[in-house]
Design a protein around this motif. Structure first.
Motif, short mmCIF file in Angstrom:
data_model
loop_
_atom_site.label_atom_id
_atom_site.label_comp_id
_atom_site.label_asym_id
_atom_site.label_seq_id
_atom_site.Cartn_x
_atom_site.Cartn_y
_atom_site.Cartn_z
N PHE A 14 -17.80 1.66 27.37
CA PHE A 14 -18.68 2.83 27.34
C PHE A 14 -18.52 3.66 26.07
O PHE A 14 -19.23 4.64 25.87
CB PHE A 14 -18.42 3.70 28.59
N GLU A 15 -17.58 3.27 25.21
CA GLU A 15 -17.37 3.96 23.93
C GLU A 15 -16.68 2.99 22.99
O GLU A 15 -16.14 1.97 23.43
CB GLU A 15 -16.52 5.21 24.14
N VAL A 16 -16.70 3.31 21.68
CA VAL A 16 -16.06 2.44 20.69
C VAL A 16 -14.57 2.29 21.03
O VAL A 16 -13.89 3.27 21.31
CB VAL A 16 -16.23 3.04 19.26
N LYS A 17 -14.10 1.03 21.03
CA LYS A 17 -12.71 0.67 21.37
C LYS A 17 -12.35 1.03 22.81
O LYS A 17 -11.18 1.09 23.17
CB LYS A 17 -11.70 1.33 20.42
N HIS A 50 -15.01 -7.44 17.63
CA HIS A 50 -15.68 -6.69 16.54
C HIS A 50 -16.73 -5.75 17.14
O HIS A 50 -16.90 -4.62 16.69
CB HIS A 50 -16.39 -7.65 15.58
N SER A 51 -17.49 -6.24 18.14
CA SER A 51 -18.56 -5.42 18.73
C SER A 51 -17.97 -4.24 19.50
O SER A 51 -18.39 -3.10 19.33
CB SER A 51 -19.42 -6.26 19.69
N TRP A 56 -18.81 -3.58 13.51
CA TRP A 56 -20.15 -3.90 12.97
C TRP A 56 -21.15 -2.77 13.22
O TRP A 56 -22.35 -3.01 13.24
CB TRP A 56 -20.68 -5.19 13.61
N GLY A 57 -20.66 -1.55 13.47
CA GLY A 57 -21.55 -0.43 13.79
C GLY A 57 -21.41 -0.08 15.26
O GLY A 57 -20.68 -0.74 16.00
N PRO A 275 -15.12 -6.71 8.71
CA PRO A 275 -15.90 -5.69 7.99
C PRO A 275 -15.32 -5.45 6.60
O PRO A 275 -14.57 -4.52 6.37
CB PRO A 275 -15.75 -4.46 8.90
N CYS A 276 -15.63 -6.35 5.65
CA CYS A 276 -15.11 -6.21 4.28
C CYS A 276 -16.13 -6.82 3.34
O CYS A 276 -17.08 -7.46 3.77
CB CYS A 276 -13.78 -6.97 4.14
N SER A 277 -15.95 -6.61 2.04
CA SER A 277 -16.81 -7.32 1.09
C SER A 277 -15.98 -8.40 0.41
O SER A 277 -14.75 -8.39 0.46
CB SER A 277 -17.40 -6.35 0.06
N ILE A 278 -16.70 -9.35 -0.22
CA ILE A 278 -16.05 -10.51 -0.83
C ILE A 278 -16.22 -10.39 -2.34
O ILE A 278 -17.31 -10.60 -2.85
CB ILE A 278 -16.69 -11.82 -0.31
N GLY A 279 -15.17 -10.02 -3.04
CA GLY A 279 -15.28 -9.86 -4.49
C GLY A 279 -14.89 -11.15 -5.19
O GLY A 279 -13.77 -11.63 -5.03
#
Ligand code: NAP
Ligand code: ZN
Length: 350
Positions: A14-17, A50-51, A56-57, A275-279
């Motif tokens: 019902f809430e994040v985490k 993750h969800s 992921w938002g 949740p990261c970017s790939i440099g």
């Protein structure tokens, strides 16, 4: 025929985490193309974590996660000829697609131009939010449900509906066979079954893990070699070795270090979705002609091909089953990298 306004017991957050708590919801109306199943088994994918954890938002709450569903058919829509009541079937992460776009027309429904409808947390045109496998009942489009080969143990087969097809599809698309050297990074739910599937395709297979304790089991799953990724000497010795690397890690990596393991014209397949970017520097790809690609689950045709191979080789996932009432313990084990190798919820008591 369908019973309308049917309700299902479930576990929702019902809430994040948030903790998963018992809940009841109304199933979506059973359409002419839909099938209803009563679940016996439901795998816990790291995508559920993750969800639930908001990586992921912010999802739509209440959130009923779970996208490795296995159970028995309890109702079929008027136009469904593919299944009959009592069949043992499974459902993966995709619930529907437009069926008309270029991607859908070429057996590439996961990449539907209109966006794939997910088994949970997707809003349907009538406003209904889809609800996944942490529930007693599920209804979905029959095109995205699949018969489970009779010889496969149901608990071990449930995670094939996401983990299995997600690793099978890029191995198939990369043309992996007895000439291929394949490495699998991250030996969790996806990674451990990737070892089995790549081995069944004839490849020479290496497991690359942060967990030295997984070596013996990974070799029993089909790995010829095992590399501990924190051991710089072992990583350096494997430089330039692999044709295909499947990265199933749920965490960010030292990308350049891992890419150096590919041989010229090798392919990196990104499956993990932290949740990261790939440099990456362009020359890291250019000078060895490396392909860097992603892959999302698999199309209905990929599911059929995956079940054909897994049925023939009797491939199932290594699982730990727990009653659905212990769902929060199961979720925490996945967060802590303590699942060996997939947590599967069972529904006897619901
Ligand atoms: P999982 O069972 O939790 O396994 C993930 C593995 O990643 C762990 O067992 C661990 O393997 C490794 N790992 C975890 N923390 C790490 C860290 N800090 N550093 C390095 N490695 C770490 O997860 P899963 O269910 O297999 O899912 C894996 C990823 O794939 C998730 O991000 C999930 O969302 C994504 N996914 C993508 C698709 C798709 O269609 N592309 C489909 C399903 C899932 P070792 O102990 O061996 O290092
Ligand atoms: Zn999944």
């Amino acid at each position: 025929m369908a019973a309308e306004q049917k309700k299902s017991l479930a576990y929702a957050t019902f809430e994040v985490k948030g903790e998963a708590k018992p809940w009841e919801f109304e199933l979506h109306e059973l359409g002419a193309e839909d099938v209803e199943l009563k679940l016996t088994h439901s795998g816990v994918c790291h995508s559920d974590i993750h969800s639930i954890d908001g990586d992921w938002g912010i999802p739509n709450f209440p959130l009923v996660a779970g996208h490795e569903l296995l159970g028995e058919v309890t109702a079929v829509g008027a136009n469904v000829t593919k299944f009959k009541i009592g069949d043992r079937i499974g459902v993966g992460p995709q619930a529907n697609s437009c069926g008309a776009c270029r991607q859908c027309q070429r057996n590439s429904e996961t990449y539907c131009t209109a966006g794939m409808v997910q088994t949970y947390n997707s809003k349907l045109p009538d406003g209904y939010i889809t609800k996944g496998g942490y529930a007693q009942y599920h209804r979905t489009n029959a095109k995205f449900a699949f018969k489970i080969p009779e010889n496969l143990d149901p608990a071990g087969a449930a995670p094939l509906l996401c983990a299995g097809v997600t690793v099978f599809t890029p191995l198939k698309e990369c043309g992996v066979d007895y000439k291929s050297k394949v490495a699998v990074v991250g030996l969790g739910g996806l990674g451990h079954v990737a070892l089995k599937i790549a081995r069944a395709m004839g490849a020479e297979v290496t497991a690359i893990s942060t967990s030295a304790s997984k070596e013996a089991e990974c070799k029993s799953f089909g790995a010829h070699e095992f590399i501990v990724s924190t051991d710089d000497a072992q990583m350096a010795a494997a430089a330039g070795q692999f044709d295909v690397i499947l990265n199933t890690s749920s965490a960010s990596l030292d990308w350049a270090k891992y890419l150096s393991l590919l041989q010229a014209r090798g392919t990196w397949v990104q499956l993990g979705a932290p949740p990261c970017s790939i440099g990456l520097a362009p020359f890291q790809l250019i000078f060895k002609g490396i392909s860097f690609r992603g892959s999302l689950i698999g199309s209905p045709r990929d599911f059929e091909d995956m079940f054909e191979l897994c049925g023939r080789h009797n491939i199932v996932c290594a699982v730990e089953t727990v009653p659905v009432s212990k769902i929060n313990e199961a979720l925490q084990k996945v967060r802590d990298n303590k699942a060996r190798y997939r947590m599967v919820l069972t529904f006897e008591e619901m």
